[in-house]
Motif scaffolding. Structure first.
Motif, PDB file in Angstrom:
ATOM      1  N   ALA A  93       0.845  -1.209   0.000  1.00  0.00           N
ATOM      2  CA  ALA A  93       0.000   0.000   0.000  1.00  0.00           C
ATOM      3  C   ALA A  93       0.875   1.252   0.000  1.00  0.00           C
ATOM      4  CB  ALA A  93      -0.916  -0.007   1.213  1.00  0.00           C
ATOM      5  N   THR A  94       0.433   2.252  -0.761  1.00  0.00           N
ATOM      6  CA  THR A  94       1.199   3.500  -0.875  1.00  0.00           C
ATOM      7  C   THR A  94       0.451   4.711  -0.331  1.00  0.00           C
ATOM      8  OG1 THR A  94       0.353   3.802  -3.132  1.00  0.00           O
ATOM      9  CG2 THR A  94       2.473   2.662  -2.887  1.00  0.00           C
ATOM     10  N   THR A  95      -0.870   4.621  -0.187  1.00  0.00           N
ATOM     11  CA  THR A  95      -1.651   5.738   0.329  1.00  0.00           C
ATOM     12  C   THR A  95      -2.233   5.378   1.690  1.00  0.00           C
ATOM     13  OG1 THR A  95      -3.760   5.029  -0.662  1.00  0.00           O
ATOM     14  CG2 THR A  95      -2.271   6.365  -2.039  1.00  0.00           C
ATOM     15  N   ASP A  96      -2.617   6.398   2.427  1.00  0.00           N
ATOM     16  CA  ASP A  96      -3.214   6.158   3.747  1.00  0.00           C
ATOM     17  C   ASP A  96      -4.493   5.348   3.634  1.00  0.00           C
ATOM     18  OD1 ASP A  96      -1.171   7.532   4.950  1.00  0.00           O
ATOM     19  OD2 ASP A  96      -2.277   9.420   5.137  1.00  0.00           O
ATOM     20  N   LEU A  97      -5.295   5.623   2.601  1.00  0.00           N
ATOM     21  CA  LEU A  97      -6.546   4.892   2.411  1.00  0.00           C
ATOM     22  C   LEU A  97      -6.275   3.417   2.143  1.00  0.00           C
ATOM     23  CD1 LEU A  97      -9.604   4.792   2.092  1.00  0.00           C
ATOM     24  CD2 LEU A  97      -9.322   5.457  -0.314  1.00  0.00           C
ATOM     25  N   GLU A  98      -5.326   3.138   1.263  1.00  0.00           N
ATOM     26  CA  GLU A  98      -4.993   1.746   0.951  1.00  0.00           C
ATOM     27  C   GLU A  98      -4.475   1.019   2.190  1.00  0.00           C
ATOM     28  OE1 GLU A  98      -2.188   2.074  -2.198  1.00  0.00           O
ATOM     29  OE2 GLU A  98      -3.713   2.234  -3.773  1.00  0.00           O
TER      30      GLU A  98
END
Length: 203
Positions: free
Chosen positions: A178-183
């Protein structure tokens, strides 16, 4: 607007009694005289509008707390789409509260507990029925009634262990990539739920 401000000022009543008993679980009886006074005051200020209903209109007296300790706990266990248990008398329930596993016996102190993914077990005699719940709340009343509301729940014996292991591996991989906070948040939820499912099956 002026009319409503006047109504608010003239009809304002203190909402808290001068003396409050800490942790009281009793529901005060409706006061017809207070409601009548409110309605009369409303009609004087805003005669062209019907008075609103007061909270006491909708309140029903809570069942009295038994004078002696009951031998059974009454459980209501509901989901958004079904009722798993309704008025079921049992010996004990164990709920997966966010603060840890919580055992509830007859006579338990009134409590509200938030549920986390985990095992809800219902103990009746020598038998134990286990459910996996995703989240929800448990409302424990002073009259030995427990209302348990879950978003999702499934009997433990209906869970496929192979699918649980597969899902845990997939979400673990998603979390690592995961690369984003949401992911990251979505993957972490998946890991937490599947880890709880795995523990429920192996524990």
């Amino acid at each position: 607007m002026f009319m409503f401000r006047q109504a608010s000022r003239l009809l304002g009543r203190p909402t808290c009694p001068s003396r409050i008993r800490a942790l009281c679980t009793e529901v005060p009886a409706a006061n017809p005289n207070a409601d009548s006074a409110f309605i009369e005051s409303w009609k004087k200020v805003i005669p062209i509008m019907d008075p609103p209903k007061t909270p006491s209109t909708y309140m029903e007296p809570r069942p009295p707390t038994p004078s002696s300790l009951p031998s059974k706990l009454t459980v209501n266990f509901v989901l958004p789409y079904s009722s798993e248990l309704s008025g079921k008398e049992v010996d004990m329930v164990m709920v997966p509260a966010t603060t840890g596993q919580m055992g509830v016996l007859p006579g338990h102190v009134a409590t509200i507990a938030e549920l986390k993914p985990g095992v809800l077990s219902v103990h009746e005699g020598s038998g134990v029925t286990k459910y996996f719940v995703s989240s929800g709340f448990a409302f424990i009343h002073a009259n030995s009634v427990a209302d348990i509301v879950a978003v999702e729940a499934v009997p433990i014996d209906q869970i496929d262990a192979i699918l649980v292991q597969k899902g845990l591996a997939e979400f673990t991989q998603k979390l690592s990539s995961a690369t984003t906070d949401l992911e990251k948040a979505e993957a972490q939820i998946g890991v937490d739920v599947h880890s709880a499912l795995n523990s429920a099956l192996t524990g």
